[in-house]
Write a protein that holds these residues in place. Structure first.
Motif, PDB file in Angstrom:
ATOM      1  N   LYS A 168       0.827  -1.207   0.000  1.00 15.08           N
ATOM      2  CA  LYS A 168       0.000   0.000   0.000  1.00 15.08           C
ATOM      3  C   LYS A 168       0.863   1.259   0.000  1.00 15.08           C
ATOM      4  N   SER A 169       0.282   2.338  -0.524  1.00 16.66           N
ATOM      5  CA  SER A 169       0.982   3.624  -0.617  1.00 16.66           C
ATOM      6  C   SER A 169       0.830   4.486   0.621  1.00 16.66           C
ATOM      7  N   ASP A 170       0.067   4.013   1.603  1.00 15.49           N
ATOM      8  CA  ASP A 170      -0.110   4.839   2.804  1.00 15.49           C
ATOM      9  C   ASP A 170       1.022   4.586   3.798  1.00 15.49           C
ATOM     10  N   LYS A 171       1.139   5.473   4.731  1.00 17.29           N
ATOM     11  CA  LYS A 171       2.125   5.385   5.812  1.00 17.29           C
ATOM     12  C   LYS A 171       3.574   5.335   5.308  1.00 17.29           C
ATOM     13  N   VAL A 172       3.833   6.058   4.219  1.00 18.12           N
ATOM     14  CA  VAL A 172       5.193   6.202   3.720  1.00 18.12           C
ATOM     15  C   VAL A 172       5.698   7.552   4.219  1.00 18.12           C
ATOM     16  N   GLN A 173       6.839   7.543   4.866  1.00 20.97           N
ATOM     17  CA  GLN A 173       7.426   8.794   5.361  1.00 20.97           C
ATOM     18  C   GLN A 173       8.241   9.422   4.234  1.00 20.97           C
ATOM     19  N   VAL A 174       7.965  10.693   3.934  1.00 18.96           N
ATOM     20  CA  VAL A 174       8.689  11.407   2.881  1.00 18.96           C
ATOM     21  C   VAL A 174       9.318  12.641   3.516  1.00 18.96           C
ATOM     22  N   ASN A 175      10.649  12.697   3.476  1.00 15.95           N
ATOM     23  CA  ASN A 175      11.395  13.804   4.080  1.00 15.95           C
ATOM     24  C   ASN A 175      11.988  14.685   2.990  1.00 15.95           C
ATOM     25  N   LEU A 176      11.960  15.982   3.211  1.00 17.56           N
ATOM     26  CA  LEU A 176      12.631  16.926   2.325  1.00 17.56           C
ATOM     27  C   LEU A 176      13.763  17.564   3.103  1.00 17.56           C
ATOM     28  N   TYR A 177      14.977  17.397   2.591  1.00 16.18           N
ATOM     29  CA  TYR A 177      16.155  18.011   3.198  1.00 16.18           C
ATOM     30  C   TYR A 177      16.598  19.185   2.330  1.00 16.18           C
ATOM     31  N   GLU A 178      16.839  20.314   2.962  1.00 13.04           N
ATOM     32  CA  GLU A 178      17.384  21.481   2.277  1.00 13.04           C
ATOM     33  C   GLU A 178      18.805  21.668   2.797  1.00 13.04           C
ATOM     34  N   GLU A 179      19.772  21.577   1.886  1.00  7.33           N
ATOM     35  CA  GLU A 179      21.185  21.707   2.273  1.00  7.33           C
ATOM     36  C   GLU A 179      21.517  20.729   3.416  1.00  7.33           C
ATOM     37  N   ASN A 180      21.018  19.498   3.328  1.00  9.12           N
ATOM     38  CA  ASN A 180      21.258  18.416   4.292  1.00  9.12           C
ATOM     39  C   ASN A 180      20.619  18.623   5.670  1.00  9.12           C
ATOM     40  N   LYS A 181      19.681  19.548   5.786  1.00  8.79           N
ATOM     41  CA  LYS A 181      18.945  19.743   7.034  1.00  8.79           C
ATOM     42  C   LYS A 181      17.471  19.440   6.764  1.00  8.79           C
ATOM     43  N   LEU A 182      16.849  18.680   7.658  1.00  8.39           N
ATOM     44  CA  LEU A 182      15.445  18.342   7.488  1.00  8.39           C
ATOM     45  C   LEU A 182      14.608  19.619   7.440  1.00  8.39           C
ATOM     46  N   ALA A 183      13.929  19.841   6.331  1.00 11.96           N
ATOM     47  CA  ALA A 183      13.137  21.052   6.141  1.00 11.96           C
ATOM     48  C   ALA A 183      11.639  20.778   6.253  1.00 11.96           C
TER      49      ALA A 183
END
Length: 176
Positions: free
Chosen positions: A48-63
């Motif tokens: 299933k496609s639910d409960k997937v954690q998606v992180n965006l890092y800006e310049e290696n810092k969690l944004a």
């Protein structure tokens, strides 16, 4: 009273002129709308496609961070002239990373939009996780075409190597 009104009028005019010189239309465009909007769906190999954690890092810092719902949809807006990484994590699946270099020419002045579906694959017992630690996609601005695109040669080489561990046939025709 009349001299005070003239003085205030003069101050207002000076203020407006100063604003015009400080904020030219090109500087407003550069500061306000240079961005890359990335959206898509997380597509697990099986599951299933639910409960997937998606992180965006800006310049290696969690944004920014989100957890997908049933649809698996995600969306991020990245500012121009920075480096970003999208990281996709789901229990039992290989963590996937995509890198974005959002550096653009000074006259870019727009928000670029990219649809980017992300496939993730199940882990297997015998796989070397270090082989999957690199971003599978590198996205950069292409001055010739004047839009963002992934570096096909980079993706082709990474995916070719990873396909050996995933047990599927690599198809170079998808990455020309």
């Amino acid at each position: 009273m009349a001299p005070l009104k003239l003085l205030l009028k003069g101050i207002k005019c000076s203020f407006v002129v100063a604003l015009l010189f400080t904020y030219s239309p090109s500087s407003l465009a550069q500061d306000d709308i240079d961005a890359v909007r990335v959206y898509g769906t997380i597509e697990p190999e099986k599951g299933k496609s639910d409960k997937v954690q998606v992180n965006l890092y800006e310049e290696n810092k969690l944004a920014e961070q989100l957890v997908t719902r049933k649809s698996g949809d995600y969306e991020f807006t990245m500012l121009a002239n920075r480096f970003y990484t999208i990281e996709v994590i789901k229990e039992g699946y290989i963590t996937k990373r995509l890198s974005f270099d959002t550096h653009v020419p000074e006259d870019f002045g727009e928000t670029s939009t990219m649809e980017f579906p992300i496939k993730i694959f199940k882990e297997t017992k015998n796989m070397a996780k270090a082989d999957f630690d690199f971003p599978t996609v590198l996205v950069v601005y292409d001055e010739k075409s004047r839009h963002f695109d992934y570096v096909k040669s980079y993706s082709r080489d990474i995916l070719k190597e990873q396909s050996k561990h995933l047990g599927y046939e690599y198809k170079a025709s998808n990455y020309k």
